[in-house]
Write a protein that holds these residues in place. Structure first.
Motif, PDB file in Angstrom:
ATOM      1  N   ARG A 121      39.844  39.483  38.390  1.00 52.98           N
ATOM      2  CA  ARG A 121      39.892  40.945  38.352  1.00 52.98           C
ATOM      3  C   ARG A 121      39.828  41.529  39.762  1.00 52.98           C
ATOM      4  O   ARG A 121      40.614  42.421  40.122  1.00 52.98           O
ATOM      5  CB  ARG A 121      38.727  41.477  37.509  1.00 52.98           C
ATOM      6  CG  ARG A 121      38.640  43.006  37.437  1.00 52.98           C
ATOM      7  CD  ARG A 121      37.342  43.454  36.768  1.00 52.98           C
ATOM      8  NE  ARG A 121      36.163  43.086  37.542  1.00 52.98           N
ATOM      9  CZ  ARG A 121      35.675  43.804  38.541  1.00 52.98           C
ATOM     10  NH1 ARG A 121      36.265  44.941  38.904  1.00 52.98           N
ATOM     11  NH2 ARG A 121      34.590  43.397  39.189  1.00 52.98           N
ATOM     12  N   GLN A 122      38.891  41.045  40.557  1.00 53.28           N
ATOM     13  CA  GLN A 122      38.737  41.552  41.915  1.00 53.28           C
ATOM     14  C   GLN A 122      39.980  41.263  42.759  1.00 53.28           C
ATOM     15  O   GLN A 122      40.403  42.100  43.571  1.00 53.28           O
ATOM     16  CB  GLN A 122      37.490  40.945  42.561  1.00 53.28           C
ATOM     17  CG  GLN A 122      36.194  41.393  41.923  1.00 53.28           C
ATOM     18  CD  GLN A 122      34.985  40.611  42.425  1.00 53.28           C
ATOM     19  OE1 GLN A 122      35.122  39.631  43.160  1.00 53.28           O
ATOM     20  NE2 GLN A 122      33.797  41.030  42.027  1.00 53.28           N
ATOM     21  N   PHE A 123      40.570  40.095  42.551  1.00 55.76           N
ATOM     22  CA  PHE A 123      41.773  39.736  43.297  1.00 55.76           C
ATOM     23  C   PHE A 123      42.926  40.665  42.915  1.00 55.76           C
ATOM     24  O   PHE A 123      43.655  41.155  43.776  1.00 55.76           O
ATOM     25  CB  PHE A 123      42.138  38.277  43.005  1.00 55.76           C
ATOM     26  CG  PHE A 123      43.176  37.711  43.937  1.00 55.76           C
ATOM     27  CD1 PHE A 123      42.804  37.155  45.148  1.00 55.76           C
ATOM     28  CD2 PHE A 123      44.513  37.722  43.593  1.00 55.76           C
ATOM     29  CE1 PHE A 123      43.758  36.634  46.009  1.00 55.76           C
ATOM     30  CE2 PHE A 123      45.470  37.210  44.441  1.00 55.76           C
ATOM     31  CZ  PHE A 123      45.094  36.653  45.656  1.00 55.76           C
ATOM     32  N   TRP A 124      43.083  40.909  41.614  1.00 55.72           N
ATOM     33  CA  TRP A 124      44.149  41.813  41.164  1.00 55.72           C
ATOM     34  C   TRP A 124      43.934  43.216  41.714  1.00 55.72           C
ATOM     35  O   TRP A 124      44.882  43.875  42.168  1.00 55.72           O
ATOM     36  CB  TRP A 124      44.203  41.836  39.633  1.00 55.72           C
ATOM     37  CG  TRP A 124      45.296  42.706  39.085  1.00 55.72           C
ATOM     38  CD1 TRP A 124      46.611  42.350  38.880  1.00 55.72           C
ATOM     39  CD2 TRP A 124      45.185  44.076  38.676  1.00 55.72           C
ATOM     40  NE1 TRP A 124      47.316  43.415  38.372  1.00 55.72           N
ATOM     41  CE2 TRP A 124      46.471  44.486  38.238  1.00 55.72           C
ATOM     42  CE3 TRP A 124      44.133  44.982  38.643  1.00 55.72           C
ATOM     43  CZ2 TRP A 124      46.714  45.777  37.772  1.00 55.72           C
ATOM     44  CZ3 TRP A 124      44.375  46.266  38.176  1.00 55.72           C
ATOM     45  CH2 TRP A 124      45.661  46.656  37.748  1.00 55.72           C
ATOM     46  N   ILE A 239      44.801  33.878  31.987  1.00 55.94           N
ATOM     47  CA  ILE A 239      45.656  34.956  32.466  1.00 55.94           C
ATOM     48  C   ILE A 239      44.917  36.280  32.294  1.00 55.94           C
ATOM     49  O   ILE A 239      43.982  36.380  31.501  1.00 55.94           O
ATOM     50  CB  ILE A 239      47.022  34.996  31.747  1.00 55.94           C
ATOM     51  CG1 ILE A 239      46.845  35.272  30.252  1.00 55.94           C
ATOM     52  CG2 ILE A 239      47.779  33.691  31.949  1.00 55.94           C
ATOM     53  CD1 ILE A 239      48.167  35.437  29.513  1.00 55.94           C
ATOM     54  N   LEU A 240      45.334  37.276  33.073  1.00 53.61           N
ATOM     55  CA  LEU A 240      44.638  38.559  33.026  1.00 53.61           C
ATOM     56  C   LEU A 240      45.644  39.708  32.959  1.00 53.61           C
ATOM     57  O   LEU A 240      45.893  40.394  33.953  1.00 53.61           O
ATOM     58  CB  LEU A 240      43.736  38.711  34.255  1.00 53.61           C
ATOM     59  CG  LEU A 240      42.763  39.896  34.228  1.00 53.61           C
ATOM     60  CD1 LEU A 240      41.858  39.824  33.005  1.00 53.61           C
ATOM     61  CD2 LEU A 240      41.925  39.930  35.498  1.00 53.61           C
ATOM     62  N   PRO A 241      46.207  39.952  31.763  1.00 54.06           N
ATOM     63  CA  PRO A 241      47.111  41.096  31.599  1.00 54.06           C
ATOM     64  C   PRO A 241      46.356  42.423  31.722  1.00 54.06           C
ATOM     65  O   PRO A 241      45.171  42.511  31.400  1.00 54.06           O
ATOM     66  CB  PRO A 241      47.671  40.902  30.185  1.00 54.06           C
ATOM     67  CG  PRO A 241      47.378  39.475  29.827  1.00 54.06           C
ATOM     68  CD  PRO A 241      46.109  39.137  30.547  1.00 54.06           C
ATOM     69  N   PHE A 242      47.070  43.438  32.156  1.00 51.62           N
ATOM     70  CA  PHE A 242      46.519  44.794  32.263  1.00 51.62           C
ATOM     71  C   PHE A 242      47.576  45.749  31.737  1.00 51.62           C
ATOM     72  O   PHE A 242      48.603  45.961  32.372  1.00 51.62           O
ATOM     73  CB  PHE A 242      46.173  45.119  33.723  1.00 51.62           C
ATOM     74  CG  PHE A 242      45.592  46.498  33.922  1.00 51.62           C
ATOM     75  CD1 PHE A 242      44.257  46.742  33.653  1.00 51.62           C
ATOM     76  CD2 PHE A 242      46.382  47.537  34.392  1.00 51.62           C
ATOM     77  CE1 PHE A 242      43.709  48.014  33.845  1.00 51.62           C
ATOM     78  CE2 PHE A 242      45.850  48.804  34.588  1.00 51.62           C
ATOM     79  CZ  PHE A 242      44.511  49.044  34.311  1.00 51.62           C
TER      80      PHE A 242
END
Length: 274
Positions: A121-124, A239-242
């Motif tokens: 999250r922080q990287f995104w 994976i981290l979709p938003f």
């Protein structure tokens, strides 16, 4: 930073105080993604942390009934997906575990998942200039943390694509090791009509970054292996979709706007020539 294949760039990073810190500025990483390239970030997240995510996911799934109905996007669920997407007509066969309500998990389990998903999250946020937190916000975009298992014996995800915004950059973190835990089934992309395969390049702990509107897919795992939903063998990724689940879905036609823009830029006279 090193180009290991056409349109495929590896970037070293340090895992420091729970953050993924690349060797080059975040702005430079995002520039490489938007050119476009596929960028592999060597996150440095410890292997035991990554494998604990797999073990914790499996333990949680063993106590949680499979979801059967339509996705509600407001809970924690796991589903054995075997269908063809209605809009994009992309066939898929994999087991996904989606933690939209991750903050509602019991404290030890929540902290285990956050040990990986919070650095993501922080990287995104650093890449995109956002400051988003976890939590469900109906009618607005929010994070949908997922742990996906591609079993041996034929799992895959057909060629598909997404709207560029608000995600901007896709993130796929390898939770286990190609060549050891699985031997086939990597992610592929199309850039300027060139096929980019990450299979064999992405190691455990590597996070693949890609411009979110690039057509991409997960190649089938080998049919030489026997398929089983219960067998943990195979490829595991986080994976981290938003996105806003109730927003505008992807177009049925492949979004090649980035390619059109590149071509338009080449055909436009420069200011110096005017």
């Amino acid at each position: 930073m090193k180009e290991v294949a056409k349109y495929l760039i590896k970037v070293d990073a340090e895992f420091k105080d729970g953050r993924i810190v690349p060797e080059i500025p975040y702005e430079e990483v995002m520039r490489l993604v938007n050119e476009p390239n596929i960028v592999l970030i060597k996150t440095g997240i410890p292997e035991n942390t990554l494998r604990t995510i797999i073990d914790t996911t499996r333990a949680w799934a063993a106590e949680t009934p499979l979801a059967e109905g339509p996705d509600t996007f407001d809970n924690n669920q796991h589903k054995q997906r075997l269908h063809i997407a209605k809009i994009q007509k992309a066939p898929q066969l994999f087991h996904d575990h989606t933690f939209d309500a991750m903050l509602d998990l019991d404290e030890p389990m929540k902290q285990t998942f956050l040990s990986v998903f919070d650095p993501m999250r922080q990287f995104w946020n650093s890449l995109t200039g956002n400051n988003e937190e976890y939590g469900i916000r109906k009618g607005e975009p929010y994070f949908h943390p997922q742990v996906t298992h591609y079993p041996l014996g034929g799992s895959f995800f057909g060629r598909h694509w997404h709207p560029l915004n608000p995600q901007k950059v896709g993130m796929i973190l390898a939770l286990n090791q190609y060549g050891k835990d699985y031997h086939s089934g990597g992610t592929g992309y199309v850039i300027n009509d060139h096929i980019v395969e990450t299979e064999g390049f992405q190691d455990i702990g590597d996070m693949t970054l890609f411009r979110y509107d690039l057509p991409h897919w997960v190649s089938p795992s080998s049919f030489a292996d026997r398929f089983s939903w219960e067998d943990p063998a195979g490829r595991w990724v986080a994976i981290l979709p938003f996105y806003n689940p109730w927003g505008t879905p992807a177009d049925k036609d492949e979004p090649q706007g980035w390619k059109t823009q590149i071509q338009a830029a080449k055909n436009t006279p420069s200011e110096a020539a005017v």
